[in-house]
Scaffold this active site. Structure first.
Site, PDB file in Angstrom:
ATOM      1  N   CYS A 176      16.538  -5.618  11.109  1.00 15.92           N
ATOM      2  CA  CYS A 176      14.747  -5.983  11.521  1.00 15.92           C
ATOM      3  C   CYS A 176      14.790  -7.762  10.915  1.00 15.92           C
ATOM      4  O   CYS A 176      14.855  -7.334   9.727  1.00 15.92           O
ATOM      5  CB  CYS A 176      14.004  -4.995  11.460  1.00 15.92           C
ATOM      6  SG  CYS A 176      14.771  -3.280  11.630  1.00 15.92           S
ATOM      7  N   CYS A 222       1.736  11.539   6.033  1.00 12.74           N
ATOM      8  CA  CYS A 222       2.497  10.970   7.124  1.00 12.74           C
ATOM      9  C   CYS A 222       4.052  10.102   6.387  1.00 12.74           C
ATOM     10  O   CYS A 222       3.864   9.453   5.468  1.00 12.74           O
ATOM     11  CB  CYS A 222       1.760   9.730   7.404  1.00 12.74           C
ATOM     12  SG  CYS A 222       2.344   8.496   9.388  1.00 12.74           S
ATOM     13  N   CYS A 246       1.044   7.930   2.766  1.00 12.49           N
ATOM     14  CA  CYS A 246       2.169   6.965   4.407  1.00 12.49           C
ATOM     15  C   CYS A 246       3.402   7.124   3.382  1.00 12.49           C
ATOM     16  O   CYS A 246       3.222   5.956   2.458  1.00 12.49           O
ATOM     17  CB  CYS A 246       2.249   5.901   4.973  1.00 12.49           C
ATOM     18  SG  CYS A 246       0.329   6.431   6.151  1.00 12.49           S
ATOM     19  N   CYS A 285       2.271   8.458  15.137  1.00 13.70           N
ATOM     20  CA  CYS A 285       1.329   7.105  14.264  1.00 13.70           C
ATOM     21  C   CYS A 285       3.113   5.726  14.822  1.00 13.70           C
ATOM     22  O   CYS A 285       4.240   5.200  14.563  1.00 13.70           O
ATOM     23  CB  CYS A 285       1.487   6.725  12.916  1.00 13.70           C
ATOM     24  SG  CYS A 285       1.164   5.358  12.324  1.00 13.70           S
ATOM     25  N   ARG A 318      -5.961   0.146  12.985  1.00 14.03           N
ATOM     26  CA  ARG A 318      -5.678   0.239  11.548  1.00 14.03           C
ATOM     27  C   ARG A 318      -4.751  -0.949  11.589  1.00 14.03           C
ATOM     28  O   ARG A 318      -3.854  -1.426  12.052  1.00 14.03           O
ATOM     29  CB  ARG A 318      -4.098   1.243  11.564  1.00 14.03           C
ATOM     30  CG  ARG A 318      -4.264   1.364   9.499  1.00 14.03           C
ATOM     31  CD  ARG A 318      -3.359   2.072   8.914  1.00 14.03           C
ATOM     32  NE  ARG A 318      -3.249   2.731   9.249  1.00 14.03           N
ATOM     33  CZ  ARG A 318      -2.447   4.741   9.743  1.00 14.03           C
ATOM     34  NH1 ARG A 318      -1.322   3.891   9.647  1.00 14.03           N
ATOM     35  NH2 ARG A 318      -2.648   5.929  10.298  1.00 14.03           N
ATOM     36  N   CYS A 324      12.017  -8.356   8.295  1.00 21.72           N
ATOM     37  CA  CYS A 324      11.933  -7.005   6.956  1.00 21.72           C
ATOM     38  C   CYS A 324      12.573  -7.609   6.120  1.00 21.72           C
ATOM     39  O   CYS A 324      13.262  -8.186   5.792  1.00 21.72           O
ATOM     40  CB  CYS A 324      12.064  -5.756   7.821  1.00 21.72           C
ATOM     41  SG  CYS A 324      12.379  -4.402   6.476  1.00 21.72           S
ATOM     42  N   CYS A 348      18.613  -2.225   2.323  1.00 22.41           N
ATOM     43  CA  CYS A 348      18.217  -0.971   4.346  1.00 22.41           C
ATOM     44  C   CYS A 348      19.459  -1.605   4.932  1.00 22.41           C
ATOM     45  O   CYS A 348      19.520  -3.038   5.344  1.00 22.41           O
ATOM     46  CB  CYS A 348      17.317  -1.322   5.428  1.00 22.41           C
ATOM     47  SG  CYS A 348      17.331  -0.662   6.596  1.00 22.41           S
TER      48      CYS A 348
END
Length: 418
Positions: A69, A142, A109, A202, A272, A72, A65
């Site tokens: 962040c 999702c 998901c 979400c 969740r 992560c 990626c």
């Protein structure tokens, strides 16, 4: 405790607590913790009974990626030894999803690392959604693909996606300390696009990144105003090789207080328990079911979770039941009226919260990986009243033995955990 009686009454009416009340939940003492759980449990049972919704993650593209962040394991510059692979083919993703559905999941998901999808990526995911729904028409899908460009949310909706995840993660005031390659406003824009396309939003948070109680309340109040249908609460998994690898400040008690505060502020949404529950709640996970009505089954994006059978045993032993495919998760005033339509309550909750659609949310990947964190202190509240601030955070013991990099399931030749 007058505070808890007030919060229960407000939760049953979908009325927004005051900031002092939310802060006081985080500042309660360990002696008061079971009372807090019992009170928030009344609100949870009022709106969701004893049902637990199971969700299953499929990591379509792992690692590599370009975003930075800090939490992560898939970030730019991460040295975490995670699985790295490019896009799964639709049949591979469908096979991975089938394992979760066989285990009792009703939502799949689909997550992909990256800043956001290209139009070709949207085509890939659309083909994957079709492959999954061809095998199981009733499954909810999702998508979680990062920042969306104009028209992409509509294309995902047309392909059969039911929801889109993009987590707020942390307060607007601290967002720049966590990520520099995109902004808080970028996240808001993506969830607005999902809302406008008729997708169920979400959006959640990550606790444990060094934030204060005030930061936690800020992000949860922002989510209340933005009004997603589901709010995943991640607890940082401190991966070696990431900037937050040494952040071990969450305790099981702290995690329960955070979940209770989220339930009081967003009483009628799907709360969740997402990434990090096994690492930080540990043997207290069954208590958390009294606060949240939804969990991920099995593994996360880049880390391994509790065995799927252990999840099911835990739910049954705690006196809860797995939500069936034919059951509607959300209360009637929030449930979809039809394909792409959302029924709004006649009387919106104050501040546009948890029952209205005034603004829109934001966020990134759910269930760890691009969307988890860990640190935040264990506060106490001496008086047990409404006002007061938490004590200084106390570092908890590092449980690196509980952090296991995923080596099975999607992207491998081994059977998934479900």
């Amino acid at each position: 405790m007058d505070l808890l009686n007030t919060l229960v009454d407000k939760g049953l009416r979908r009325e927004l607590p005051t900031r002092d009340e939310a802060l006081a939940v985080l500042a309660t003492s360990d002696d008061e913790l079971l009372d807090v759980v019992a009170a928030a449990g009344k609100v949870r049972r009022h709106w969701f009974g004893r049902r637990v919704k199971l969700n299953y993650l499929v990591n379509l593209k792992s690692g590599l990626c370009p975003e930075d962040c800090s939490y992560c394991s898939q970030r730019l510059g991460s040295k975490a030894e995670i699985l790295k692979y490019t896009w799964l083919k639709p049949d591979e993703a469908s096979q991975a999803a089938a394992a979760g559905l066989a285990g009792g999941a009703k939502r799949v998901c689909l997550v992909a690392s990256g800043r956001g999808p290209t139009d070709r990526d949207v085509d890939r995911v659309s083909d994957t959604i079709k492959a999954i729904k061809d095998q199981n028409e009733s499954v909810e899908v999702c998508a979680c693909l990062g920042l969306l460009s104009d028209g992409q949310a509509e294309r995902l909706r047309e392909a059969g996606a039911d929801a889109y995840n993009h987590n707020l993660n942390t307060s607007e005031g601290t967002y720049g300390d966590i990520t520099t390659t995109h902004t808080y406003a970028d996240r808001v824009d993506t969830v607005q696009k999902a809302h406008a396309a008729g997708l169920s939003a979400c959006s959640g948070l990550i606790a444990g990144m060094g934030e204060s109680d005030e930061d936690l309340v800020d992000v949860v109040y922002a989510l209340r105003e933005l009004d997603p249908d589901s709010v995943p609460v991640n607890f940082l998994i401190p991966f070696e090789g990431t900037p937050l690898a040494k952040e071990w400040n969450l305790s099981p008690q702290r995690c329960l207080r955070i979940l209770a505060m989220v339930r009081f502020v967003c009483p009628d949404v799907e709360v969740r328990i997402a990434g990090g529950r096994e690492v930080h709640l540990r043997t207290m996970q069954p208590l958390a079911l009294h606060l949240a009505n939804s969990i991920f089954l099995g593994d996360y994006l880049t880390s391994e979770g509790q065995a799927g059978k252990a999840d099911l045993d835990m739910i049954a032993d705690a006196g809860f039941e797995v939500e069936g495919a034919g059951e509607v998760t959300l209360p009637e005033h929030r449930a979809p009226a039809g394909a792409g339509e959302v029924t709004l309550p006649e009387h919106r909750a104050p501040a546009g919260g948890c029952g209205s659609r005034e603004s829109a949310g934001c966020g990134s990947h759910e269930g760890e990986g691009c969307g988890s964190h860990a640190e935040a202190g264990c506060g106490s509240h001496e008086g047990g009243g409404v006002c007061g601030s938490a004590a200084a955070p106390q570092a908890s013991e590092a449980r690196t033995d509980l952090v296991a990099v995923r080596r099975r399931g999607a992207g491998t030749d081994l059977a998934p955990n479900a």
